[in-house]
Scaffold this active site. Structure first.
Site: not given
Ligand code: CP
Length: 311
Positions: A110, A137, A140, A226, A266, A294
Site C-alpha cells: 500500500r 484499489h 477492493q 468513498d 469500501c 476482502r
C-alpha cells in the site's frame, strides 16, 4: 519456503493486469474458499509460504484481511511500514524489492504513486499485489464485484453509480466495467472531475458522466461512494468539505436507483459526509459483507499468483 512460480511472473498492480477469464476464475475460486471458511474447513494451499506486506499508508481492512488470509491458508506474514523499515530512511524502493523478494513468496504494498509500486514490481522476483495506491484499489473492487454477484447475480449489463471523488476507487471501477461489461455513472463536484486523459479510451457503454448526482443514481443497480478526502490529500480537507457537500449519498438518491439497488462503501466511512447514516446502516447497504469479502477474494488472488489456477 520460497519456490519457483508455476508460470511467468504475474503481478496485480491494477485491475486490468488480469483478463476477464482470470477475474471470473478468481470470483469462482473465492466463492469456494468462502464456503469452506464458513464450514470451518481448512484451506491451507499456501502452507509454508510467506507474504510480506508493506504499508506506507494506514489500514485496517487491508492489513487484517491479508494477514488473516495468509495465516488461514497455512502461510505466514511479515508486516513492514515506512517508519519501522529502511524505506523511511531513503533506501531505494528498487533495492527493497530486490532484497524482500529473495526471502518471501509474495508481496502486498500500500503506497502513494502507482509508479512506486511499478518500480517495486519491476525489481521483484515474486508477485506483487496493489493494496491501494493513489491511482487504483484493485483488491477492493474485486471484493465489491464478488459482493454484488453474491447478492444479485451477474454484474454484466448492470449500472454502478459512483458518487463523489474521482479517486482510485472510481478509476478501478472503470477498468472493471470494461473487463466485465457493465456501465459506471460517475458524478463528481466541479473541479474534481475524472482526468480527461485517463478516460479518453473508455467507450460510452462503460462510462457516463453526470453533473447532478441525483441523475447519476437514476436506475442504478449499485450506488457507491468513498470519503471526500482520500489518504494523502488531508491538506485539502476543509476545501473539499465545502466542494463535496452535495455529493452525499442520501435516501433520496437511493430512491431514484433501481428498486433492488445495493449500497457499497469500501470503508472507513464518514456518516453525514459522503453517505447518510440511514443509507449505510439501512437495508440496501452491504458494506459489512463487502469488507469481509476482502478476505475471501484476496485468498483466491494470493493462491492464483503463487500456485496458478487450481482445479
Ligand atoms: N477499504 C480499505 O482498503 O480499508 P483500509 O484502508 O482499512 O485497509
Amino acid at each position: 519456503m520460497t519456490t519457483s512460480l508455476p508460470g511467468p511472473l504475474r503481478h496485480f498492480l491494477q485491475f486490468r493486469d488480469f483478463n476477464r477469464k482470470e477475474i471470473l476464475y478468481l470470483l469462482e475460486r473465492a466463492k469456494l474458499i468462502k464456503d469452506r471458511f464458513k464450514r470451518y474447513e481448512p484451506h491451507r494451499t499456501l502452507h509454508d509460504r510467506t507474504l510480506a506486506m508493506v504499508f506506507e499508508k494506514a489500514s485496517t481492512r487491508t492489513r487484517v484481511s491479508f494477514e488473516a488470509g495468509m495465516y488461514q491458508m497455512g502461510g505466514s506474514v511479515i508486516h513492514l511500514t515506512t517508519t519501522d523499515s529502511q524505506l523511511g530512511r531513503s533506501e531505494p524502493i528498487e533495492d527493497t524489492a530486490r532484497v524482500v523478494s529473495r526471502m518471501v513468496d509474495l508481496v502486498m504494498i500500500r503506497t502513494f504513486e502507482q509508479t512506486r509500486i511499478e518500480r517495486f514490481a519491476s525489481h521483484s522476483r515474486v508477485p506483487v499485489i496493489n493494496g491501494l495506491t493513489n491511482e487504483f484499489h484493485p483488491c477492493q473492487i474485486l471484493a465489491d464485484i464478488f459482493t454484488y454477484i453474491e447478492h444479485r447475480g451477474t454484474i454484466e449489463g448492470r449500472t454502478v453509480a459512483w458518487i463523489g471523488d474521482a479517486n482510485n476507487m472510481a478509476y478501478t471501477w472503470l477498468q472493471a466495467a470494461e473487463l466485465l461489461d457493465f456501465k459506471v455513472h460517475v458524478s463528481t463536484p466541479p473541479g474534481y472531475q475524472l482526468d480527461a486523459a485517463r478516460i479518453r479510451q473508455i467507450p460510452a457503454r462503460h462510462l457516463q458522466v453526470f453533473d447532478d448526482p441525483f441523475e447519476a443514481c437514476k436506475g442504478a443497480d449499485l450506488v457507491t461512494t468513498d470519503v471526500w478526502t482520500s489518504m494523502g490529500y488531508e491538506d485539502e480537507n476543509e476545501i473539499r468539505r465545502k466542494a463535496f457537500a452535495n455529493w452525499c449519498v442520501t435516501m433520496e438518491m437511493m430512491d431514484l436507483a433501481a428498486p433492488n439497488a445495493l449500497f457499497m462503501h469500501c470503508l472507513p466511512a464518514h456518516r453525514g459526509e459522503e453517505v447518510a447514516a440511514d443509507v449505510i446502516d439501512g437495508p440496501q447497504s452491504v458494506v459489512w459483507d463487502e469488507a469481509e469479502n476482502r478476505l475471501h477474494v484476496q485468498k483466491a488472488l494470493m493462491e492464483f499468483l503463487v500456485l496458478g489456477p487450481q482445479t
